[in-house]
Scaffold this motif. Structure first.
Motif, short mmCIF file in Angstrom:
data_model
loop_
_atom_site.label_atom_id
_atom_site.label_comp_id
_atom_site.label_asym_id
_atom_site.label_seq_id
_atom_site.Cartn_x
_atom_site.Cartn_y
_atom_site.Cartn_z
N GLY A 1 5.01 11.47 3.06
CA GLY A 1 4.52 12.57 3.87
C GLY A 1 4.91 13.91 3.28
N ASP A 2 4.11 14.92 3.58
CA ASP A 2 4.43 16.24 3.03
C ASP A 2 5.66 16.84 3.67
OD1 ASP A 2 3.11 16.76 5.48
OD2 ASP A 2 1.77 18.27 4.64
N ILE A 3 5.82 16.69 4.99
CA ILE A 3 6.95 17.30 5.69
C ILE A 3 7.51 16.32 6.73
CG2 ILE A 3 7.71 19.19 7.20
CD1 ILE A 3 5.42 20.86 6.08
N ILE A 4 8.79 15.99 6.60
CA ILE A 4 9.45 15.19 7.63
C ILE A 4 9.45 16.01 8.91
CG2 ILE A 4 11.69 14.28 8.40
CD1 ILE A 4 10.63 12.47 6.30
N GLY A 5 9.03 15.41 10.01
CA GLY A 5 9.01 16.11 11.29
C GLY A 5 7.71 16.82 11.58
N GLY A 6 6.80 16.87 10.59
CA GLY A 6 5.50 17.49 10.82
C GLY A 6 4.60 16.58 11.65
N SER A 7 3.61 17.16 12.29
CA SER A 7 2.71 16.40 13.16
C SER A 7 2.03 15.21 12.47
CB SER A 7 1.64 17.32 13.76
OG SER A 7 2.24 18.28 14.57
N PRO A 8 1.52 15.36 11.23
CA PRO A 8 0.86 14.22 10.61
C PRO A 8 1.80 13.02 10.43
CG PRO A 8 0.28 16.23 9.44
CD PRO A 8 1.38 16.57 10.40
N LEU A 9 2.97 13.25 9.87
CA LEU A 9 3.89 12.15 9.62
C LEU A 9 4.44 11.58 10.91
CD1 LEU A 9 5.09 10.44 7.39
CD2 LEU A 9 6.99 12.06 7.24
N TYR B 1 0.83 -1.19 0.00
CA TYR B 1 0.00 0.00 0.00
C TYR B 1 0.87 1.25 0.00
CZ TYR B 1 -3.96 -2.95 1.27
OH TYR B 1 -4.93 -3.90 1.28
N LEU B 2 0.39 2.27 -0.65
CA LEU B 2 0.97 3.61 -0.59
C LEU B 2 0.01 4.45 0.24
CD1 LEU B 2 2.85 5.93 -1.43
CD2 LEU B 2 1.47 6.16 -3.51
N ILE B 3 0.53 5.08 1.28
CA ILE B 3 -0.28 5.96 2.12
C ILE B 3 0.28 7.37 2.04
CG2 ILE B 3 -1.20 6.41 4.43
CD1 ILE B 3 -0.81 3.42 5.04
N LEU B 4 -0.55 8.28 1.57
CA LEU B 4 -0.18 9.69 1.45
C LEU B 4 -0.62 10.41 2.72
CD1 LEU B 4 -1.58 10.17 -2.18
CD2 LEU B 4 0.76 9.53 -1.51
N VAL B 5 0.31 11.11 3.36
CA VAL B 5 0.05 11.75 4.66
C VAL B 5 0.40 13.23 4.54
CG1 VAL B 5 0.68 11.78 7.10
CG2 VAL B 5 0.63 9.60 5.86
N SER B 6 -0.53 14.08 5.00
CA SER B 6 -0.28 15.52 4.84
C SER B 6 -1.00 16.35 5.88
CB SER B 6 -0.75 15.97 3.45
OG SER B 6 -2.16 15.95 3.38
N HIS B 7 -0.70 17.63 5.81
CA HIS B 7 -1.50 18.64 6.48
C HIS B 7 -2.67 18.95 5.55
CE1 HIS B 7 2.42 19.18 8.43
NE2 HIS B 7 1.74 19.67 9.46
N GLY B 8 -3.85 19.10 6.10
CA GLY B 8 -5.02 19.49 5.30
C GLY B 8 -5.39 18.45 4.25
N GLN B 9 -5.90 18.93 3.13
CA GLN B 9 -6.42 18.06 2.07
C GLN B 9 -5.39 17.74 0.98
OE1 GLN B 9 -9.57 16.67 1.83
NE2 GLN B 9 -9.71 17.32 3.95
N PHE B 10 -4.13 18.12 1.18
CA PHE B 10 -3.12 17.89 0.16
C PHE B 10 -3.06 16.43 -0.27
CE2 PHE B 10 1.61 17.28 -0.67
CZ PHE B 10 1.54 17.67 -2.00
N SER B 11 -3.02 15.49 0.68
CA SER B 11 -2.92 14.07 0.34
C SER B 11 -4.16 13.59 -0.41
CB SER B 11 -2.68 13.23 1.59
OG SER B 11 -3.74 13.40 2.52
N VAL B 12 -5.31 14.07 -0.04
CA VAL B 12 -6.56 13.67 -0.71
C VAL B 12 -6.58 14.18 -2.15
CG1 VAL B 12 -9.08 13.87 -0.64
CG2 VAL B 12 -7.81 13.55 1.49
N GLY B 13 -6.16 15.43 -2.34
CA GLY B 13 -6.09 15.99 -3.68
C GLY B 13 -5.06 15.28 -4.55
N LEU B 14 -3.93 14.92 -3.95
CA LEU B 14 -2.90 14.19 -4.67
C LEU B 14 -3.41 12.83 -5.11
CD1 LEU B 14 0.02 14.34 -5.64
CD2 LEU B 14 0.73 13.53 -3.39
N LYS B 15 -4.12 12.15 -4.23
CA LYS B 15 -4.70 10.86 -4.59
C LYS B 15 -5.70 11.03 -5.73
CE LYS B 15 -7.32 6.92 -3.07
NZ LYS B 15 -8.39 6.47 -2.23
N ASP B 16 -6.50 12.05 -5.67
CA ASP B 16 -7.47 12.33 -6.72
C ASP B 16 -6.77 12.51 -8.06
OD1 ASP B 16 -10.22 13.02 -7.64
OD2 ASP B 16 -9.31 15.00 -7.94
N ALA B 17 -5.67 13.25 -8.08
CA ALA B 17 -4.90 13.45 -9.31
C ALA B 17 -4.29 12.14 -9.79
CB ALA B 17 -3.82 14.50 -9.10
N THR C 1 -4.07 16.04 17.34
CA THR C 1 -3.34 14.86 16.87
C THR C 1 -3.90 13.55 17.43
OG1 THR C 1 -1.66 15.22 18.59
CG2 THR C 1 -1.17 16.07 16.38
N ASP C 2 -4.57 13.60 18.58
CA ASP C 2 -5.19 12.39 19.11
C ASP C 2 -6.32 11.91 18.19
OD1 ASP C 2 -3.52 12.30 21.32
OD2 ASP C 2 -4.94 13.38 22.62
#
Length: 143
Positions: free
Chosen positions: A66-74, A3-19, A42-43
């Motif tokens: 992930g969009d940013i190494i060290g960011g809360s989502p990743l 599996y590929l899992i796209l992780v981001s802040h906001g809707q970036f990952s969802v939009g990327l998957k859509d593209a 984050t909980d």
């Protein structure tokens, strides 16, 4: 299954998957997207990721972009994967962009781990350049 899992802040990952759906068709079934939403703690995000993770085959290999190494989502995703003893079967890469995600989607089931990592990172980096308009009429492809 991988599996590929796209992780981001906001809707970036969802939009990327859509593209990606425009390019990979059925291959999109093994691509998941999750983003930490504005105002979400984050909980709550962690619980949503745990829910997503529970839908994947237990022995599957994961490629996390992930969009940013060290960011809360990743960071949250990596912590959950560690708690679930899934890090050994996971590759985590940051700084995701469309070329990286497309390359990862295409290669995740066929390339070796080392080849996958180098190919995805190389594709992501090589896509970064300034767009320039060439006004030289001799370079036109028209015949």
């Amino acid at each position: 299954m991988n599996y590929l899992i796209l992780v981001s802040h906001g809707q970036f990952s969802v939009g990327l998957k859509d593209a990606l759906e425009m390019f990979v068709g059925d291959g999109i079934k093994t691509v998941k997207a999750i983003g930490l939403q504005s105002g979400e703690d984050t909980d709550h995000f962690e619980n949503r990721f745990r829910s997503l993770l529970s839908t994947l085959e237990q022995n599957s290999e994961l490629l996390i972009l992930g969009d940013i190494i060290g960011g809360s989502p990743l960071t949250t995703v990596v912590n959950v994967l560690n708690q679930e003893n899934r890090l050994e079967s996971t590759i985590v890469l940051g700084g995701m962009n469309f070329p990286m995600a497309l390359n990862a989607t295409i290669l995740k089931d066929s390339a070796s781990k080392d080849d996958l990592i180098s190919s995805v990172l190389r594709e992501g980096a090589s896509a970064l350049k300034q767009f320039e308009i060439n006004d030289d009429p001799e370079d036109d492809d028209e015949i």
